[in-house]
Design a protein around this motif. Sequence first.
Motif, PDB file in Angstrom:
ATOM      1  N   MET A  58     -92.276 -66.314  -6.325  1.00 47.13           N
ATOM      2  CA  MET A  58     -92.144 -65.375  -5.218  1.00 47.13           C
ATOM      3  C   MET A  58     -92.795 -65.859  -3.929  1.00 47.13           C
ATOM      4  SD  MET A  58     -90.355 -63.005  -6.539  1.00 47.13           S
ATOM      5  CE  MET A  58     -90.492 -61.757  -5.254  1.00 47.13           C
ATOM      6  N   LEU A  59     -93.810 -66.711  -4.014  1.00 48.01           N
ATOM      7  CA  LEU A  59     -94.555 -67.097  -2.815  1.00 48.01           C
ATOM      8  C   LEU A  59     -93.653 -67.731  -1.768  1.00 48.01           C
ATOM      9  CD1 LEU A  59     -97.240 -67.396  -1.330  1.00 48.01           C
ATOM     10  CD2 LEU A  59     -97.587 -69.569  -2.527  1.00 48.01           C
ATOM     11  N   GLN A  60     -92.799 -68.642  -2.193  1.00 50.80           N
ATOM     12  CA  GLN A  60     -91.938 -69.324  -1.222  1.00 50.80           C
ATOM     13  C   GLN A  60     -90.938 -68.374  -0.571  1.00 50.80           C
ATOM     14  OE1 GLN A  60     -93.990 -72.486  -1.219  1.00 50.80           O
ATOM     15  NE2 GLN A  60     -92.045 -72.560  -0.140  1.00 50.80           N
ATOM     16  N   LEU A  61     -90.598 -67.267  -1.243  1.00 47.63           N
ATOM     17  CA  LEU A  61     -89.658 -66.310  -0.657  1.00 47.63           C
ATOM     18  C   LEU A  61     -90.272 -65.544   0.502  1.00 47.63           C
ATOM     19  CD1 LEU A  61     -88.079 -64.851  -3.946  1.00 47.63           C
ATOM     20  CD2 LEU A  61     -87.229 -66.724  -2.507  1.00 47.63           C
ATOM     21  N   PHE A  62     -91.606 -65.429   0.495  1.00 49.43           N
ATOM     22  CA  PHE A  62     -92.287 -64.683   1.556  1.00 49.43           C
ATOM     23  C   PHE A  62     -92.654 -65.574   2.743  1.00 49.43           C
ATOM     24  CE2 PHE A  62     -93.357 -62.160  -2.275  1.00 49.43           C
ATOM     25  CZ  PHE A  62     -92.764 -60.966  -1.901  1.00 49.43           C
TER      26      PHE A  62
END
Length: 399
Positions: free
Chosen positions: A250-254
Amino acid sequence: METVPILPPPTTESPTPWNWARKNLFSTWYNSILTVVCLIIAFQTIKGIIVWATTKAQWRVLEANLPLFFAGRFPRESYWRLWIVTAIIALLGGLTWGNIQRQERLWNPPLLIILGAAVVGAVISPIDLTSRLYLLGIIIAAAASYVIGRQIHPKIMGWMPAVWALSFPIILWLIKGGLGLTEVSTNDWGGLVLTLFLAVISIVLSFPLGVLLALGRQSSLPVVRLLSTLYIEIIRGLPLIGILFLGQVMLQLFLPPEYPKLDRVIRAIAGLTLFSAAYLAENVRGGLQAVPRGQIEAARSIGLNTPLLTILIVLPQALRIVIPAIGGQFIGLFMDTSLLSLFGMLELIGISRAVLANPSYIGRYAEVYIFVGIIYWIFCYSMSLASRKIERTLGVGER
């Protein structure tokens, strides 16, 4: 006046194995039956394991994939770098352990057993002759550094933490490459190398962070106390698998599209560190609360300010009290690295799944996971031994 009869001295039996067994295993008829039943069950179990290991198990899966279990897809032509890393760790570890053991016998039976098992394992291991010679040389060097470490003055050995810290950039350079060495992508790191790298870095980073969070939760500053408490309670209320999922997926999506992608090893270390620090903080906080109030008041009476009071008086005693809990936390963190196999990282469990996916080794689950379990046990038990040794040295529970 009545005379007190003089009784004969109590009879003492010689401490022979038969007397011990009669007292502890065959003291009553039902204890005797229970002992016999347990012996039969244990005999049948051990017999079954030996028969399976010697006649049915196919250990070739380990022999054929041994480099994968230890180094993953690390380039074979660069294995010499891993041997140098192993030698550095063995030398520094021998010096450190030798200095810790300087008050005890030079070669005590447990140490001789460990050394003998290491030599026998190196001789009979299914690896090429060159690797066996490297491994034997490292074992001999570790034993020699253990002897040298016993002779070095403790004041000089006080610099060992700094030496360990300085060795890390060298180890990272050898594994990662660059500056004259061929760079090896973290995608090629795997097996025991990746497991140890993730565990060691996460342990080193989570310890000071956990101490700071514990001090923050005990702080008299409301904002610091509130932020520390919120962090600890939020993280402890989340499962580790969820935190790792946020970091790996999820980190890269934010993040903005133009933001450089963080290396997955860095994201894994961040997740493990942040999770472990919250639990470590609670362990340390328990030690802080166990420090006698009178010592704090005595330190203030001689003019120590709050930082010096914390660093010199409170924190050393608190950490000494919670050494068993900290050791258990570090062992748990080492085993938690196995969860990263769910995200495609080829640490020990991940590389095992990759090996078992090979059609040639389908169904060899027992052989592979027994081998991996032994590796985990060796490192976890070593950490437990080190923790107990530190406890004895500092007299935890004795005074």
